[in-house]
Design a protein around this motif. Structure first.
Motif, mmCIF file in Angstrom:
data_model
loop_
_atom_site.group_PDB
_atom_site.id
_atom_site.type_symbol
_atom_site.label_atom_id
_atom_site.label_comp_id
_atom_site.label_asym_id
_atom_site.label_seq_id
_atom_site.Cartn_x
_atom_site.Cartn_y
_atom_site.Cartn_z
ATOM 1 N N VAL A 478 41.587 44.266 48.603
ATOM 2 C CA VAL A 478 42.813 44.857 48.056
ATOM 3 C C VAL A 478 43.265 44.061 46.836
ATOM 4 N N GLU A 479 43.192 42.746 46.927
ATOM 5 C CA GLU A 479 43.584 41.895 45.805
ATOM 6 C C GLU A 479 42.668 42.094 44.603
ATOM 7 N N VAL A 485 41.808 46.919 38.639
ATOM 8 C CA VAL A 485 41.931 48.355 38.380
ATOM 9 C C VAL A 485 43.303 48.698 37.815
ATOM 10 N N GLY A 486 44.341 47.984 38.278
ATOM 11 C CA GLY A 486 45.708 48.358 37.932
ATOM 12 C C GLY A 486 46.265 47.709 36.686
ATOM 13 N N PRO A 545 42.038 36.729 27.811
ATOM 14 C CA PRO A 545 41.929 35.293 28.112
ATOM 15 C C PRO A 545 42.804 34.847 29.267
ATOM 16 N N GLN A 546 43.871 35.606 29.558
ATOM 17 C CA GLN A 546 44.771 35.220 30.640
ATOM 18 C C GLN A 546 44.221 35.602 32.011
ATOM 19 N N THR A 547 43.302 36.589 32.040
ATOM 20 C CA THR A 547 42.764 37.046 33.318
ATOM 21 C C THR A 547 41.937 35.946 33.959
ATOM 22 N N GLN A 548 42.308 35.552 35.155
ATOM 23 C CA GLN A 548 41.628 34.482 35.863
ATOM 24 C C GLN A 548 40.705 35.067 36.928
ATOM 25 N N VAL A 549 39.461 34.615 36.885
ATOM 26 C CA VAL A 549 38.509 35.029 37.905
ATOM 27 C C VAL A 549 38.548 34.010 39.035
ATOM 28 N N VAL A 556 30.679 39.418 43.804
ATOM 29 C CA VAL A 556 32.047 39.924 43.818
ATOM 30 C C VAL A 556 32.603 39.975 42.396
ATOM 31 N N VAL A 557 32.279 38.942 41.604
ATOM 32 C CA VAL A 557 32.707 38.932 40.202
ATOM 33 C C VAL A 557 32.101 40.123 39.456
ATOM 34 N N ALA A 558 30.831 40.426 39.747
ATOM 35 C CA ALA A 558 30.173 41.570 39.103
ATOM 36 C C ALA A 558 30.872 42.877 39.479
ATOM 37 N N ILE A 559 31.240 43.016 40.742
ATOM 38 C CA ILE A 559 31.972 44.214 41.180
ATOM 39 C C ILE A 559 33.329 44.286 40.489
ATOM 40 N N SER A 560 33.983 43.143 40.338
ATOM 41 C CA SER A 560 35.290 43.116 39.678
ATOM 42 C C SER A 560 35.181 43.590 38.236
#
Length: 605
Positions: A478-479, A485-486, A545-549, A556-560
């Motif tokens: 969910v996170e 996506v949102g 640049p602000q998006t933190q993985v 999971v990163v690939a799916i994200s």
């Protein structure tokens, strides 16, 4: 050649006749009245984010200081884009894909992207509603199950005592959460049942399209305002409510230098107003062509923001009450612990009270021997207010804890989760319409298949995919979905929407004049052509640049990344397809023309 032209002309006439029939069908489907339409749009816009995300953002970003970037984003992005989407659907009289195809075939991918975003959001949004429904069911139990640790299991009791009963019920009894996202765990049957109930209820409301939706919103849209008002009236009478409201409205101006504040304000506007989902265009297409959509946009935008603020007042009044209780408990426990350790005291300490705590703090500071035995504990009200909210924890942890401290906790728990359920359902109406409407326009479903059947099949497919969120690792997913996506996809879709209308279609003043009886003001024209695109692109530049993985495994990163890129990939792919198709058509026409000229020359010879 005459026969060929006649054949092509007949085909064109048939196509035009089919288009006219589809438009007639579209015109037959209308809202029963204007109030029903406004309730549907307001219900779509006002959702769970107004209750738990907006107060959370205010708490995170310096209280009242967050209102400034939020209002700026509303005026420069929210209202112009809201007006734009309502005007597109109402003027063109088609859904998301049909409207953008009408504007330009090159922009047809915008409708597909909106459909994909709506579908992905619907998957995890219904799981959140499943959590709400589970808590709603448990709210009828006496005592509330999150008020105490389980007494019939020694192992679970030990785990509960390490935390709190509220945390234990959320993480173990509800989510049964696994240690990490790689450990999937099993399906939690109680969440599966709640998820199935939610999708069944949504399907029932959609079984007759906007006719049944229009009836449901009379309850789902108005009920939350009744419950919010009850909570506000009761919350303002609680001790500590004023402290919570002062915390909400006291700004921290330094926090505004953080670009993340402006990013989250813009994202909140999109998620709150449900922009770029496609549902607004679909709902407005059922309107009368001469409806004043400018007035509708202002009404919906103002009510949505006012609801966020109204909800924040109610929430912070209750959280101020909880923080005040936590402060009193902290001071009382510290005094009791000192009395237990000190034995004989050289001054009198009564059982409780801030004054006694203040005296004790001064005493500990001036007595090094006592300070070495009993370290100083800071019981500060702002510290407890700072810890009052953290994402979904505001509803399922902080608020449930606050409910326990109220008189008749079952009543307040039932009302609170009933309100959240109503908000979520009304938002799902627009989200699912953003999926079903494009499917209808793409002609994917055979015309002989009844609408009730293929709508049910879509809901069933979404339910089966949503089962991933009911596993032990569901909260992590969910996170992931909510984060990737949102935010970025919605901003990109909105950017192409406003650029497509302002610079590709060049929406003429006549379009707005035809609907509202007046030309768009200079404010709207400047926002559509300059301010909104610049604001959107600025937020996107800051967002990447602000998006933190998070430290998830590589897959999971690939799916994200896929979740972020897949919805918007339709925009360039459709544009390239139509560009190639147009180029091929020109080449074929030129080739045909050359061959015809050659054949004519041969005949003349």
């Amino acid at each position: 050649i005459d026969l060929e032209e006649l054949f092509l002309g007949n085909i064109l006439n048939i196509v035009k006749q089919m288009e006219l029939e589809e438009q007639d069908e579209q015109k037959e489907v209308k809202w029963d009245n204007k109030f029903q339409y406004l309730l549907t749009i307001i219900g779509f816009a006002v959702g769970l984010g107004n209750i738990w995300r907006f107060p959370f953002l205010c708490q995170t970003y310096g209280g009242g200081a967050f209102l400034i970037p939020y209002l700026i984003a509303l005026v420069t992005e929210g209202l112009p884009l809201l007006y734009l989407e309502l005007a597109i659907g109402q003027r063109i009289r088609k859904g998301t894909i049909g409207s953008w195809r009408e504007i330009s075939p090159l922009l047809g991918g915008i409708g597909i992207s909106s459909m994909l975003v709506s579908f992905l959001i619907a998957l995890f949004y219904t799981c959140v509603l499943a959590w709400v429904l589970w808590y709603f069911y448990n709210s009828f139990k006496i005592p509330l199950p999150w008020s105490q640790c389980p007494a019939n299991d020694t192992k679970l009791m030990a785990e509960c005592l390490k935390s709190t009963p509220v945390n234990f019920f959320w993480y173990r009894e509800t989510l049964n959460i696994t240690p990490d996202i790689e450990t999937s765990g099993s399906l939690q049957w109680w969440l599966v049942v709640c998820l199935a109930c939610n999708w069944s209820l949504i399907y029932i409301c959609f079984i007759r399209g906007i006719k049944s939706i229009g009836k449901a919103v009379y309850v789902t849209t108005t009920l939350p305002y009744v419950v919010l008002t009850i909570f506000l009236c009761h919350g303002l009478t609680l001790p500590g409510a004023i402290d919570g409201l002062l915390y909400l409205f006291t700004p921290d101006w330094q926090i505004m230098k953080n670009p993340q504040v402006w990013l989250d304000a813009a994202t909140q506007i999109f998620f709150s107003l449900s922009l770029a989902f496609g549902g607004l265009i679909a709902f407005s297409s059922y309107n009368n062509e001469h409806n004043n959509c400018e007035k509708d946009a202002l009404i919906v935008g103002i009510i949505n923001s006012a609801t966020s603020l109204y909800a924040s007042i109610a929430v912070f009044a209750v959280l101020g009450f909880k923080a005040n209780n936590d402060l009193q408990n902290c001071q009382t426990e510290y005094v009791a612990k000192f009395k237990e350790m000190s034995g004989q005291l050289d001054f009198t300490i009564s059982d409780e009270g801030p004054l006694n705590y203040s005296l004790l703090v001064e005493y500990v500071k001036t007595n090094p021997a006592v300070n070495s035995m009993l370290s100083l504990r800071e019981c500060n009200l702002n510290t407890f207010l700072d810890q009052s909210a953290s994402g979904t924890g505001l509803a399922f942890i902080m608020f449930t804890q606050a409910v326990l401290e109220m008189p008749y906790p079952q009543v307040w728990a039932v009302l609170f989760f009933l309100m959240l359920l109503s908000l979520g359902l009304s938002s799902m109406f627009g989200t699912l319409e953003g999926v079903l409407n494009p499917i209808r326009e793409l002609n994917i479903v055979p015309k002989w298949l009844p609408v009730e059947v293929w709508t049910g099949l879509v809901c069933l497919a979404a339910f089966l995919i949503s089962l991933i969120f009911t596993m032990g690792s569901g909260n992590y997913w969910v996170e992931v979905f909510n984060t990737y996506v949102g935010s970025i996809p919605l901003l990109i879709i909105a950017f192409f929407e406003v650029v497509g209308v302002a610079y590709v279609h060049r929406m003429k003043n006549d379009d707005i004049f035809f609907m509202t009886g007046k030309k768009p003001s200079l404010y709207w024209r400047i926002c559509w052509t300059i301010v909104s695109p610049l604001m959107l692109i600025s937020v996107l530049i800051e967002l990447f640049p602000q998006t933190q993985v998070k430290p998830y495994p590589g897959w999971v990163v690939a799916i994200s990344v896929l979740l972020c890129a897949l919805p918007v990939s339709a925009i360039p792919l459709v544009a390239l397809y139509h560009s190639f198709k147009k180029t091929s058509s020109r080449l074929n026409i030129n080739t045909y023309r050359v061959s015809m000229e050659n054949s004519v020359q041969e005949d003349q010879q």
